[in-house]
Design an enzyme around this catalytic site. Structure first.
Site, short mmCIF file in Angstrom:
data_model
loop_
_atom_site.label_atom_id
_atom_site.label_comp_id
_atom_site.label_asym_id
_atom_site.label_seq_id
_atom_site.Cartn_x
_atom_site.Cartn_y
_atom_site.Cartn_z
N LYS A 212 0.83 -1.21 0.00
CA LYS A 212 0.00 0.00 0.00
C LYS A 212 0.86 1.26 0.00
O LYS A 212 0.61 2.22 -0.75
CB LYS A 212 -0.92 -0.02 1.22
CG LYS A 212 -1.54 1.31 1.57
CD LYS A 212 -2.55 1.77 0.54
CE LYS A 212 -2.89 3.23 0.73
NZ LYS A 212 -4.12 3.64 0.13
N CYS A 266 -3.01 11.20 1.93
CA CYS A 266 -2.36 9.90 1.69
C CYS A 266 -1.02 10.06 1.01
O CYS A 266 0.01 9.71 1.56
CB CYS A 266 -3.28 9.05 0.83
SG CYS A 266 -4.95 9.02 1.51
N1 SAJ Z 1 -1.65 15.23 -8.61
C1 SAJ Z 1 -0.82 15.93 -9.46
N2 SAJ Z 1 -0.56 15.42 -10.71
C2 SAJ Z 1 -1.10 14.26 -11.13
C3 SAJ Z 1 -1.95 13.52 -10.26
C4 SAJ Z 1 -2.21 14.04 -9.01
O1 SAJ Z 1 -0.31 17.01 -9.11
O2 SAJ Z 1 -0.85 13.87 -12.28
C5 SAJ Z 1 -1.95 15.75 -7.26
C6 SAJ Z 1 -3.44 16.05 -7.04
O3 SAJ Z 1 -3.78 17.32 -7.53
C7 SAJ Z 1 -3.54 15.95 -5.52
C8 SAJ Z 1 -2.52 14.86 -5.18
O4 SAJ Z 1 -1.67 14.75 -6.30
O5 SAJ Z 1 -3.12 17.16 -4.89
C9 SAJ Z 1 -3.12 13.51 -4.86
O6 SAJ Z 1 -4.22 13.22 -5.73
P1 SAJ Z 1 -4.48 11.77 -6.36
O7 SAJ Z 1 -5.70 11.86 -7.19
O8 SAJ Z 1 -3.24 11.29 -7.03
O9 SAJ Z 1 -4.67 10.81 -5.12
P2 SAJ Z 1 -5.59 10.79 -3.78
O10 SAJ Z 1 -4.78 11.33 -2.64
O11 SAJ Z 1 -6.93 11.40 -4.01
O12 SAJ Z 1 -5.80 9.19 -3.60
C10 SAJ Z 1 -4.65 8.34 -3.54
C11 SAJ Z 1 -4.87 7.16 -4.51
N3 SAJ Z 1 -3.62 6.41 -4.69
C12 SAJ Z 1 -3.13 6.13 -5.94
O13 SAJ Z 1 -3.67 6.50 -6.95
C13 SAJ Z 1 -1.89 5.30 -5.96
C14 SAJ Z 1 -5.98 6.25 -3.97
O14 SAJ Z 1 -6.12 5.09 -4.77
C15 SAJ Z 1 -5.65 5.83 -2.52
O15 SAJ Z 1 -6.68 5.02 -1.97
C16 SAJ Z 1 -5.57 7.10 -1.70
O16 SAJ Z 1 -4.47 7.89 -2.20
C17 SAJ Z 1 -5.34 6.70 -0.26
O17 SAJ Z 1 -6.29 6.82 0.54
O18 SAJ Z 1 -4.24 6.21 0.07
#
Ligand code: SAJ
Length: 423
Positions: A212, A266
């Site tokens: 994870k 996360c």
């Molecule tokens: N972000 C970027 N560029 C990207 C993708 C995301 O800057 O290309 C930023 C987003 O704007 C945000 C942050 O990253 O600020 C996180 O967003 P996210 O959509 O990547 O993830 P979370 O935090 O909403 O959810 C993640 C997910 N993990 C993965 O995709 C590996 C989700 O599946 C997990 O369950 C969750 O963390 C968790 O609870 O751990």
């Protein structure tokens, strides 16, 4: 199976959807939360968080009589712990909520019960849950004691759902079930087979904990790569969005998007658990965190360089990512705080269509206010785009012709390609 019901401790973004998903299958679920207002709301069929389709599922299960919430832990056949695992100021994992949750269920445990840790946790935490329960209940045998058969089954099944898609992913995603023993994994898997349509994969508890953390670290490292490219392209006066678009045309390249930083509870937290567990070995993971944490400062520096001391700045988006109302751990909030400090005479008009009040850290500031999109754009000298919300998708550079623009999400792409721009 599970005739005496299932208890879920912690009714937040994971615990409540999990409770609803199980209760919808007709299995009796008791959700536990320390907050009386949360418990009362759920018992009225109301949902204290915004997540598509969660309200319907909770209201349906409460009406069906299979879901109820309370502050006192009852006896049950399975116990799921879905409490926060934040990191403290020094980035060390804070397991106090997990320990309190384990100790809260210990008095009602009976032989044959299964305890599942869902919270994202550092390697070794599931074993510590087993140890904490053993300390509270010396009359029961626990799996870490290694004496063959044990009274209680203890496993880790990390949640993997994406905010905004939780009710879909909680059912569809593959699940890792890591047992302290094989019997623990098999017993815990029975809980997930109640509501999961994805594959349920058995492993040991520490491997599941690490897997994870690795998932979220993978994403963090890849976002850091994109953010590093943003800095490099800025230095070389190139359009990073164009460079990434072109590189992604290669069949084995898939670069993520740069942005104003990484928010949420996360991805910005979990990689530190790996760094804490293996500091010498975690060089890329640590550096990625540092690169992503530095982004808000780079965005502020760029904005300050384009603004005048008394500029009006429209800040588009405060949420931690697109199309959610969650402002916690949002880089956009940090950017507004830093901008307000760097430009005390500027007026900051924040546009966030998903909320109707500023968060506490911004609410007391005279120069920061919430504004509708049209009002903010009409008044602004500088437009700072921080979140790629659907509500901003129709904006074009042509609309902002007379303004300085900082577009951290690549929404306002130039209308021409580089060749045309040179001619
Ligand atoms: N972000 C970027 N560029 C990207 C993708 C995301 O800057 O290309 C930023 C987003 O704007 C945000 C942050 O990253 O600020 C996180 O967003 P996210 O959509 O990547 O993830 P979370 O935090 O909403 O959810 C993640 C997910 N993990 C993965 O995709 C590996 C989700 O599946 C997990 O369950 C969750 O963390 C968790 O609870 O751990």
């Amino acid at each position: 199976m599970f005739d005496n019901g299932i208890v879920v401790v912690g009714l937040g973004y994971i615990g409540l959807p999990t409770s609803a998903a199980i209760a919808t299958q007709g299995v009796s679920v008791t959700g536990i939360d320390v907050r009386r207002d949360v418990v009362d709301a759920i018992n009225l069929g109301k949902v204290p968080i915004v997540e598509p389709d969660l309200d319907v599922a909770v209201a349906g299960a409460v009406a069906l009589g299979t879901l109820r919430a309370t502050t006192e832990v009852p006896s049950a056949d399975a116990f799921m712990l879905a409490v926060p695992t934040p990191s403290d100021a020094g980035k060390a994992p804070d397991l106090s909520y997990v320990k309190a949750a384990a100790e809260s269920i210990a008095p009602v445990l009976k032989a044959g019960d299964v305890v599942i840790l869902e919270s994202t946790s550092p390697p070794g935490t599931t074993r510590r849950v087993s140890e904490w329960i053993a300390a509270a209940r010396p009359d029961l045998s626990l799996p870490h004691q290694g004496e063959g058969r044990h009274d209680i089954y203890v496993a880790h099944c990390p949640e993997r759902v994406l905010p905004g898609r939780i009710m879909v992913e909680i059912v569809e995603n593959d699940r890792l079930v890591g047992g302290i023993t094989r019997a623990c994994a098999e017993r815990a898997a029975e809980v997930y087979s109640l509501f999961c349509r994805g594959e349920i994969v058995l492993t040991d508890a520490t491997t599941a904990e690490m897997a994870k953390l690795v998932e979220n670290s993978f994403r963090d490292v890849n976002i850091a790569f994109a953010n590093e490219l943003a800095g490099i392209c800025d230095h070389l006066d190139l359009d990073v969005w164009e460079v990434i678009d072109l590189a992604n045309k290669h069949p084995r390249v898939n670069i993520l998007k740069p942005g104003p930083g990484v928010g949420g509870h996360c991805i910005a937290v979990d990689p530190w658990f790996i760094v804490a567990a293996a500091p010498e070995q975690s060089r890329i993971i640590r550096t990625a965190r540092e690169i992503n944490d530095a982004r808000p400062h780079a965005v502020v520096a760029q904005t300050v360089s384009l603004a005048k001391p008394d500029s009006t700045i429209a800040v588009l988006g405060l949420a931690f990512k697109a199309n959610v109302d969650d402002l916690r751990e949002s880089p956009a909030i940090q950017i507004v705080e830093l901008l307000d400090e760097a430009l005390p005479d500027a007026r900051l008009l924040a546009v966030e269509p998903h909320v109707d009040a500023l968060p506490p850290s911004l609410a007391g500031r005279d120069s920061v206010s919430l504004a509708p999109l049209g009002t903010a754009l009409a008044a602004a000298d500088v437009v700072l785009l921080l979140v790629d919300h659907q509500a901003f998708m129709d904006l074009t550079l042509a609309d902002l012709r007379d303004k300085q623009v900082v577009d951290t999400r690549g929404l306002l792409k130039a209308a021409t390609n580089p060749l045309e721009r040179t001619s």
